[in-house]
Design a protein around this motif. Structure first.
Motif, short mmCIF file in Angstrom:
data_model
loop_
_atom_site.label_atom_id
_atom_site.label_comp_id
_atom_site.label_asym_id
_atom_site.label_seq_id
_atom_site.Cartn_x
_atom_site.Cartn_y
_atom_site.Cartn_z
N GLY A 9 -4.20 -3.96 -12.22
CA GLY A 9 -3.77 -4.70 -11.06
C GLY A 9 -4.84 -5.60 -10.50
N GLN A 10 -4.49 -6.21 -9.38
CA GLN A 10 -5.41 -7.13 -8.73
C GLN A 10 -5.51 -6.78 -7.25
N ILE A 11 -6.73 -6.88 -6.74
CA ILE A 11 -6.94 -6.66 -5.31
C ILE A 11 -6.46 -7.92 -4.60
N VAL A 12 -5.40 -7.78 -3.83
CA VAL A 12 -4.78 -8.95 -3.21
C VAL A 12 -5.22 -9.18 -1.77
N ASN A 13 -5.76 -8.13 -1.13
CA ASN A 13 -6.18 -8.31 0.25
C ASN A 13 -6.92 -7.06 0.73
N THR A 14 -7.37 -7.13 1.97
CA THR A 14 -7.90 -5.96 2.64
C THR A 14 -6.75 -5.37 3.46
N HIS A 15 -6.97 -4.16 3.96
CA HIS A 15 -5.93 -3.52 4.78
C HIS A 15 -6.63 -2.80 5.93
N GLY A 16 -6.27 -3.16 7.14
CA GLY A 16 -6.88 -2.53 8.30
C GLY A 16 -8.29 -3.03 8.54
N VAL A 17 -8.99 -2.35 9.44
CA VAL A 17 -10.34 -2.79 9.83
C VAL A 17 -11.44 -1.92 9.24
N ARG A 18 -11.07 -0.90 8.48
CA ARG A 18 -12.07 0.04 7.95
C ARG A 18 -12.43 -0.20 6.48
N GLY A 19 -12.05 -1.37 5.96
CA GLY A 19 -12.49 -1.73 4.62
C GLY A 19 -11.61 -1.27 3.48
N GLU A 20 -10.38 -0.85 3.77
CA GLU A 20 -9.48 -0.48 2.68
C GLU A 20 -9.11 -1.72 1.88
N LEU A 21 -8.91 -1.54 0.58
CA LEU A 21 -8.51 -2.63 -0.31
C LEU A 21 -7.08 -2.40 -0.76
N LYS A 22 -6.33 -3.50 -0.89
CA LYS A 22 -4.92 -3.42 -1.30
C LYS A 22 -4.80 -3.91 -2.73
N LEU A 23 -4.37 -3.01 -3.62
CA LEU A 23 -4.23 -3.31 -5.04
C LEU A 23 -2.76 -3.46 -5.38
N ARG A 24 -2.38 -4.63 -5.93
CA ARG A 24 -1.01 -4.82 -6.42
C ARG A 24 -0.99 -4.40 -7.88
N PRO A 25 -0.22 -3.35 -8.21
CA PRO A 25 -0.19 -2.84 -9.59
C PRO A 25 0.43 -3.84 -10.57
N LEU A 26 -0.04 -3.77 -11.80
CA LEU A 26 0.45 -4.61 -12.88
C LEU A 26 0.96 -3.69 -13.99
N VAL A 28 2.30 -0.88 -14.00
CA VAL A 28 2.11 0.55 -13.79
C VAL A 28 2.54 0.89 -12.37
N GLU A 29 3.12 2.05 -12.19
CA GLU A 29 3.50 2.49 -10.85
C GLU A 29 2.25 2.88 -10.06
N ALA A 30 2.27 2.60 -8.78
CA ALA A 30 1.13 2.91 -7.91
C ALA A 30 0.82 4.40 -7.90
N GLU A 31 1.85 5.23 -8.04
CA GLU A 31 1.64 6.69 -8.04
C GLU A 31 0.74 7.13 -9.19
N LEU A 32 0.90 6.51 -10.37
CA LEU A 32 0.03 6.84 -11.50
C LEU A 32 -1.41 6.42 -11.23
N LEU A 33 -1.58 5.29 -10.57
CA LEU A 33 -2.93 4.79 -10.29
C LEU A 33 -3.65 5.67 -9.28
N ARG A 34 -2.91 6.29 -8.43
CA ARG A 34 -3.51 7.16 -7.42
C ARG A 34 -4.26 8.32 -8.07
N ARG A 35 -3.86 8.71 -9.25
CA ARG A 35 -4.48 9.84 -9.96
C ARG A 35 -5.76 9.46 -10.69
N CYS A 36 -5.99 8.17 -10.90
CA CYS A 36 -7.18 7.72 -11.63
C CYS A 36 -8.44 7.95 -10.80
N LYS A 37 -9.46 8.50 -11.43
CA LYS A 37 -10.68 8.83 -10.70
C LYS A 37 -11.69 7.68 -10.66
N THR A 38 -11.71 6.85 -11.71
CA THR A 38 -12.68 5.76 -11.78
C THR A 38 -11.98 4.44 -12.06
#
Length: 163
Positions: A9-26, A28-38
């Motif tokens: 995927g690609q980081i499309v933006n930030t989210h909130g004020v604490r530095g979270e990054l928003k990744l749009r999956p390519l 692959v479902e976002a749920e699978l990506l949540r399990r990836c450690k690195t």
């Protein structure tokens, strides 16, 4: 083709004020990506400290990135993971693994062409095969006999009217 790293995927933006990054999956479902450690960003390994799903995207936090200003340089970057870390179900493949794969008739062994595209549909994907003719193959067991990533060959059952 057997891949070591895959773009997820690609980081499309930030989210909130604490530095979270928003990744749009390519592909692959976002749920699978949540399990990836690195994750790999610009080839450098990073281990997210927090991950969550929000509106089909993966929100994640990186160590040392704790503000919007610190997160902004990551906007637009492509994120990859090791293929071995991506837990796809048995018989599921990423489109990047199939592109350019040779397609053969399962019964006769005749070469039919190469996979030129993968079209996602709600029920199942459809493979676009280009050879002497261009045709489409539904990605279901009735048509796909086998997929060999090592040999880079897909064998299909050719039904009357398919080609």
């Amino acid at each position: 083709m057997k891949l070591t790293y895959v773009e997820i995927g690609q980081i499309v933006n930030t989210h909130g004020v604490r530095g979270e990054l928003k990744l749009r999956p390519l592909d692959v479902e976002a749920e699978l990506l949540r399990r990836c450690k690195t994750f790999y960003i610009d080839g450098a390994p990073v281990s997210p400290t927090a991950r969550r799903i929000h509106k089909g995207c993966l929100l994640f936090q990186l160590p040392g990135v704790d503000s919007v200003d610190a997160a902004l340089p990551y906007k637009g970057k492509t994120v990859s993971v090791r293929r071995s870390e991506l837990p796809l179900p048995e018989g599921a493949y990423l489109p990047a693994e199939l592109m350019g794969m040779a397609v053969e008739d399962a019964e006769s062994g005749a070469a039919l062409g190469k996979i030129a595209g993968v079209i996602p549909y709600p029920a199942h994907d459809v493979y676009v095969v280009r050879g002497e003719k261009e045709f489409m193959v539904p990605a279901v067991e009735a048509f796909v006999a086998s997929v060999d990533l090592e040999a880079n060959v897909m064998k299909i059952h050719v039904w009357e009217g398919l080609i």
